[in-house]
Design an enzyme around this catalytic site. Structure first.
Site, PDB file in Angstrom:
ATOM      1  N   GLU A 176       0.822  -1.213   0.000  1.00 13.37           N
ATOM      2  CA  GLU A 176       0.000   0.000   0.000  1.00 13.37           C
ATOM      3  C   GLU A 176       0.864   1.275   0.000  1.00 13.37           C
ATOM      4  O   GLU A 176       0.368   2.355   0.317  1.00 13.37           O
ATOM      5  CB  GLU A 176      -0.950   0.021   1.205  1.00 13.37           C
ATOM      6  N   HIS A 232      -7.442  -3.298   9.736  1.00 10.81           N
ATOM      7  CA  HIS A 232      -8.659  -4.015   9.330  1.00 10.81           C
ATOM      8  C   HIS A 232      -9.550  -4.288  10.550  1.00 10.81           C
ATOM      9  O   HIS A 232      -9.777  -5.450  10.894  1.00 10.81           O
ATOM     10  CB  HIS A 232      -8.305  -5.353   8.679  1.00 10.81           C
TER      11      HIS A 232
HETATM   12  O1  2HA Z   1      -0.869  -5.163   3.940  1.00 11.46           O
HETATM   13  O2  2HA Z   1      -3.741  -4.549   4.378  1.00 11.46           O
HETATM   14  O3  2HA Z   1      -4.465  -3.552   2.078  1.00 11.46           O
HETATM   15  C1  2HA Z   1      -1.994  -5.868   3.559  1.00 11.46           C
HETATM   16  C2  2HA Z   1      -3.128  -4.953   3.409  1.00 11.46           C
HETATM   17  C3  2HA Z   1      -3.475  -4.524   2.062  1.00 11.46           C
HETATM   18 ZN    ZN Z   2      -5.633  -3.657   3.989  1.00 11.77          ZN
END
Ligand code: 2HA
Ligand code: ZN
Length: 301
Positions: free
Chosen positions: A141, A167
């Site tokens: 990213e 996340h």
């Molecule tokens: O690094 O979160 O968006 C892995 C991720 C990709």
């Molecule tokens: Zn991610």
């Protein structure tokens, strides 16, 4: 591990020890690296980083660079061109998590799981100057991080240095039921719990699902973060920006918690057959006034 890997490692260690003898505090011991490692570890403990999920970058201050330049590789990697140049970041250095690395492993071995990249004099290419041992490269990213750094550096007159991508389950769940509309998502979060408008007075950006790692999502994220410190990626996670590690982590934490409260409230209210009780718009205005928050008024009715 093959012969060349071990030979390289012995060489790296020798160079590092020799440099340490003349210049004091190793990169791993610098305050900004410790803060970065703690951010990664805190996020892991929160459960926001399954597998290799999430990534982070930190824009080094001139003092940070001065404190560790003597430990940089004598032979940096070759330059890697950026799909989109970042002229206002020219010559700057960034600490970044490694592509494929696990946040849960960062604290055990920072020099393998994170590294420092330097941008060239025009901000159009990067190279590795420290860390990423064993052949690592910066996070997939990196385009999103650098483009977001570009806009956040300008928007905050150089204050914001940390970009954090995680996340968190409740944020992802929220994005699976609400449309990718900054106003709708911001109102849901602000009205769920008092602290949220204080944490993100400009609200949160909300992007529809996109392929991660690319330039398209990077451009959209940067655009959404011109005036805001947070942006949700639908069915994926969130980006948070901050002047400090505490600020970026705190923003992620507050938005995740508000998402959790929003979700639990709806589940219980549905079970009871009642309507959720929310902070009214007048209440949000009163919080903004009491705490002198420069809120995004367009979020209110
Ligand atoms: O690094 O979160 O968006 C892995 C991720 C990709
Ligand atoms: Zn991610």
């Amino acid at each position: 591990m093959g012969f060349f890997d071990s030979a390289q490692e012995v060489f790296d260690k020798g160079v590092s020890a020799a440099k340490g003898a003349v210049s004091g505090v190793a990169v791993e011991q610098q305050a900004f690296v410790k803060g970065f490692v703690r951010l990664c570890d805190d996020g892991w403990r929160q459960g926001w980083h399954e597998r290799n999920g999430g990534n982070a970058t930190y824009r080094l201050s001139p003092e940070d660079v001065q404190g560790c330049r003597s430990f940089f590789y004598d032979t940096p990697s070759s330059w890697v061109p950026l799909a989109q140049a970042a002229p206002n970041l020219a010559g700057e250095c960034f600490l970044a998590t490694a592509a494929g690395s696990l946040m849960r492993n960062v604290a055990d071995d920072p020099a393998t799981n994170v590294g420092i990249v330097e941008l060239d004099a025009t901000g159009s290419a990067w190279r590795i100057v420290w860390g990423f041992k064993g052949g690592g490269v910066p996070t997939s990213e990196l385009p999103s991080h650098l483009m977001a750094h570009t806009v956040r550096k300008d928007a905050t007159i150089g204050k914001d240095r940390v970009l954090y991508h995680a996340h968190p389950s409740n944020v992802v769940a929220l994005s699976n039921v609400l449309p990718a509309d900054a106003r709708i998502v911001t109102r849901a979060l602000w009205k769920a719990m008092t602290e949220c408008i204080i944490a993100v007075p400009k609200g949160v950006g909300a992007l529809p699902w996109m392929v991660p790692g690319g330039v398209e999502v990077a451009r959209a994220t940067a655009e959404a973060m011109v005036g805001r410190s947070a942006c949700i990626w639908a069915q994926h996670g969130m980006f948070a920006s901050g002047a400090t590690f505490d600020e970026a982590f705190g923003t992620m934490h507050a938005v995740e918690k508000a998402s959790e409260v929003w979700r639990k409230t709806r589940m219980v209210a549905a079970a009871l057959g009642t309507q959720p009780i929310e902070i009214p718009d007048a209440g949000l205005r009163a919080i903004a006034q009491t705490y002198s928050l420069a809120i995004d008024e367009s979020m209110l009715d």
